[in-house]
Write a protein that holds these residues in place. Structure first.
Motif, mmCIF file in Angstrom:
data_model
loop_
_atom_site.group_PDB
_atom_site.id
_atom_site.type_symbol
_atom_site.label_atom_id
_atom_site.label_comp_id
_atom_site.label_asym_id
_atom_site.label_seq_id
_atom_site.Cartn_x
_atom_site.Cartn_y
_atom_site.Cartn_z
ATOM 1 N N LEU A 115 -5.922 0.141 0.536
ATOM 2 C CA LEU A 115 -6.036 1.591 0.658
ATOM 3 C C LEU A 115 -7.435 2.017 1.096
ATOM 4 O O LEU A 115 -7.594 2.911 1.933
ATOM 5 C CB LEU A 115 -5.670 2.252 -0.675
ATOM 6 N N VAL A 136 -3.883 -4.018 -3.448
ATOM 7 C CA VAL A 136 -3.471 -2.726 -2.920
ATOM 8 C C VAL A 136 -4.672 -1.779 -2.850
ATOM 9 O O VAL A 136 -4.841 -1.035 -1.873
ATOM 10 C CB VAL A 136 -2.354 -2.105 -3.790
ATOM 11 N N SER A 184 0.813 -1.214 0.000
ATOM 12 C CA SER A 184 0.000 0.000 0.000
ATOM 13 C C SER A 184 0.845 1.262 0.000
ATOM 14 O O SER A 184 0.327 2.360 -0.198
ATOM 15 C CB SER A 184 -0.919 -0.007 1.224
#
Length: 219
Positions: A78, A74, A17
């Motif tokens: 997030l 990812v 991330s």
């Protein structure tokens, strides 16, 4: 597969991330905790990663870097991180990276897959594992928890304190030891060495007559 205590931890490349990393370069000269969770947007995992945020200052005091991992993307990391911060009532940037192990390569390599917990496609998820890696890039401690049992990160801080102390001093820490508490002289230290190294140590009598219970103030 898996990794044993004392083994060099794999120097993997990963998408996180906070960008791509090469693990050993990312560790640098720090201690590191790599901890996995079953899935983003799930209840227990949210409380766990939130608890870690709260303890980040304590880990920093101990020169410990933190990095999480799951099989999510990812993008999911997030989005979910905003939920974690809202739950924990904190603002700013998320304080540690989360690895996206979508292909489960690290999960397999490190023995972290949970045979019980599976995603909608029937693929196994990561369990609640954690690995403590020293600045020498070697594994110092590992543990596996099932999905239904959240971890106690205060206990992981206690373990770090013990590992860092015993890495440089000839002591071990007894059951339920806390920072500043009484330690034990390790068996390889002779009585003569113990008298010099730990002048305030005491020997507890036991029925066997053997002098192996040697306690000392924390050096």
């Amino acid at each position: 597969m898996g990794i044993n205590l004392g083994d060099e931890f794999p120097n993997f490349k990963a998408e996180t991330s906070q960008g791509d990393i090469q693990f050993h370069d990312w560790i640098g000269d720090s201690w590191t905790i790599l901890f996995s969770h079953p899935a983003d947007y799930t209840p227990v995992c949210t409380t766990e990663l939130g608890a870690v945020i709260k303890l980040v200052p304590e880990f920093k005091k101990r020169n410990v870097k933190l990095i999480a991992l799951s099989c999510d993307s990812v993008e999911d990391h997030l989005g979910w991180s905003k939920d974690i911060q809202s739950y924990q009532k904190c603002d700013g940037d998320f304080p540690y990276p989360i690895i996206a192990d979508k292909e489960r390569k690290l999960a397999v390599q490190l023995g972290m897959l949970d045979p019980v917990e599976k995603d909608k496609a029937g693929l196994p998820l990561t369990c609640r594992a954690y690995f403590i890696i020293g600045p020498d890039k070697k594994l110092k401690l590992s543990a596996l928890y099932p999905a239904t049992t959240g971890r106690n990160f205060d206990e992981i801080l206690r373990v770090i304190d013990s590992l860092q102390l015993t890495a440089t001093k000839k002591v071990a820490t007894p059951a339920n030891w806390q920072q500043g508490g009484e330690c034990m002289v390790i068996p390889s230290v002779t009585p003569e060495e113990a008298a010099k190294l730990f002048p305030k140590h005491r020997v507890q009598d036991v029925p066997s007559g053997k002098s192996y219970l040697r306690f000392t103030p924390q050096p």
